[in-house]
Design an enzyme around this catalytic site. Sequence first.
Site, mmCIF file in Angstrom:
data_model
loop_
_atom_site.group_PDB
_atom_site.id
_atom_site.type_symbol
_atom_site.label_atom_id
_atom_site.label_comp_id
_atom_site.label_asym_id
_atom_site.label_seq_id
_atom_site.Cartn_x
_atom_site.Cartn_y
_atom_site.Cartn_z
ATOM 1 N N GLN A 15 25.124 32.031 3.638
ATOM 2 C CA GLN A 15 25.402 30.860 4.473
ATOM 3 C C GLN A 15 24.246 30.559 5.426
ATOM 4 O O GLN A 15 23.973 29.395 5.697
ATOM 5 C CB GLN A 15 26.686 31.099 5.272
ATOM 6 C CG GLN A 15 27.043 29.970 6.230
ATOM 7 C CD GLN A 15 28.133 30.358 7.203
ATOM 8 O OE1 GLN A 15 28.891 31.292 6.980
ATOM 9 N NE2 GLN A 15 28.229 29.644 8.301
ATOM 10 N N CYS A 46 30.431 27.582 6.804
ATOM 11 C CA CYS A 46 31.414 28.568 6.338
ATOM 12 C C CYS A 46 32.614 27.906 5.673
ATOM 13 O O CYS A 46 33.181 28.428 4.705
ATOM 14 C CB CYS A 46 31.877 29.443 7.496
ATOM 15 S SG CYS A 46 32.626 28.515 8.866
ATOM 16 N N HIS A 77 35.809 30.268 12.252
ATOM 17 C CA HIS A 77 35.078 30.646 11.047
ATOM 18 C C HIS A 77 36.046 30.590 9.863
ATOM 19 O O HIS A 77 37.256 30.769 10.039
ATOM 20 C CB HIS A 77 34.525 32.064 11.218
ATOM 21 C CG HIS A 77 33.659 32.556 10.106
ATOM 22 N ND1 HIS A 77 32.568 31.854 9.639
ATOM 23 C CD2 HIS A 77 33.713 33.700 9.355
ATOM 24 C CE1 HIS A 77 31.987 32.550 8.665
ATOM 25 N NE2 HIS A 77 32.671 33.663 8.475
ATOM 26 N N ASN A 89 33.474 37.384 3.034
ATOM 27 C CA ASN A 89 32.775 36.603 4.047
ATOM 28 C C ASN A 89 31.566 35.928 3.403
ATOM 29 O O ASN A 89 31.252 36.179 2.235
ATOM 30 C CB ASN A 89 32.347 37.522 5.202
ATOM 31 C CG ASN A 89 32.094 36.763 6.490
ATOM 32 O OD1 ASN A 89 32.146 35.537 6.538
ATOM 33 N ND2 ASN A 89 31.803 37.485 7.551
#
Length: 240
Positions: free
Chosen positions: A1, A10, A177, A199
């Site tokens: 990212q 995100c 997030h 993630n």
Amino acid sequence: QHIPQYCGSCWAHGALSSLSDRIKIQRKSPDIDINLSIQYILNCGSNIAGSCYGGDHLAAYKFIYENGFVPYDTCLQYQACSSDSQEGLCQYGNYKCTPINTCKTCSTFTDSGGHCSPIQFFPNASISHYGSVSGTENIKKELFKNGPIACGVNAEPLLTYTGGIVNNTHQSQEINHIVSIVGWEYDPKTRLQSWIVRNSWGEYWGEMGFFRILIGYNILGIESNCAWAIPLKWTEINIP
């Protein structure tokens, strides 16, 4: 990212990685993965979904649904840029929604007469419908039935995460997030369950890019704001 420069995308990573997973599940195929173009969402979904300055995972699915498609990432690789970002290399590029910023190729070096052109017909995927889900049991049912989902989380405590199960129930549940819950596990010793979460910060972070977090307490707000999409069609044979 966050390469080749910082971009707060995100929401797009969480949404598209979950959708790619669901396509893989539906294909029931050992073939190569279908990865979707996050950069296209940044280029063309800014009015609905978001940009490098933040966005919404559910709105990303809304954009794909209304737009009718999202290209594969071999059409348009991730640049960590949007039209409103001047960070790093972004200030030198054009990230507006145009045909060449949807799917493109470049012929050769410019000093050899090369140029870049849009591709008119390209591999893409679409969705039939989308929605939101929250709460432990509802999330489990959606995961088990259809596959990974994109969820909001308070990322502040994750900045120092190095492994294990996040179990601090006293941290804020305010979301800043987006991540992707891919499943859950059960520890017979402790008789506790934890979400397995991907993630978008790279495999050098956490547990090879993943983290685990205790189920049932809405820790870091992870069970309060999730989104899903059902794949409709995807390209298996291109138009060369």
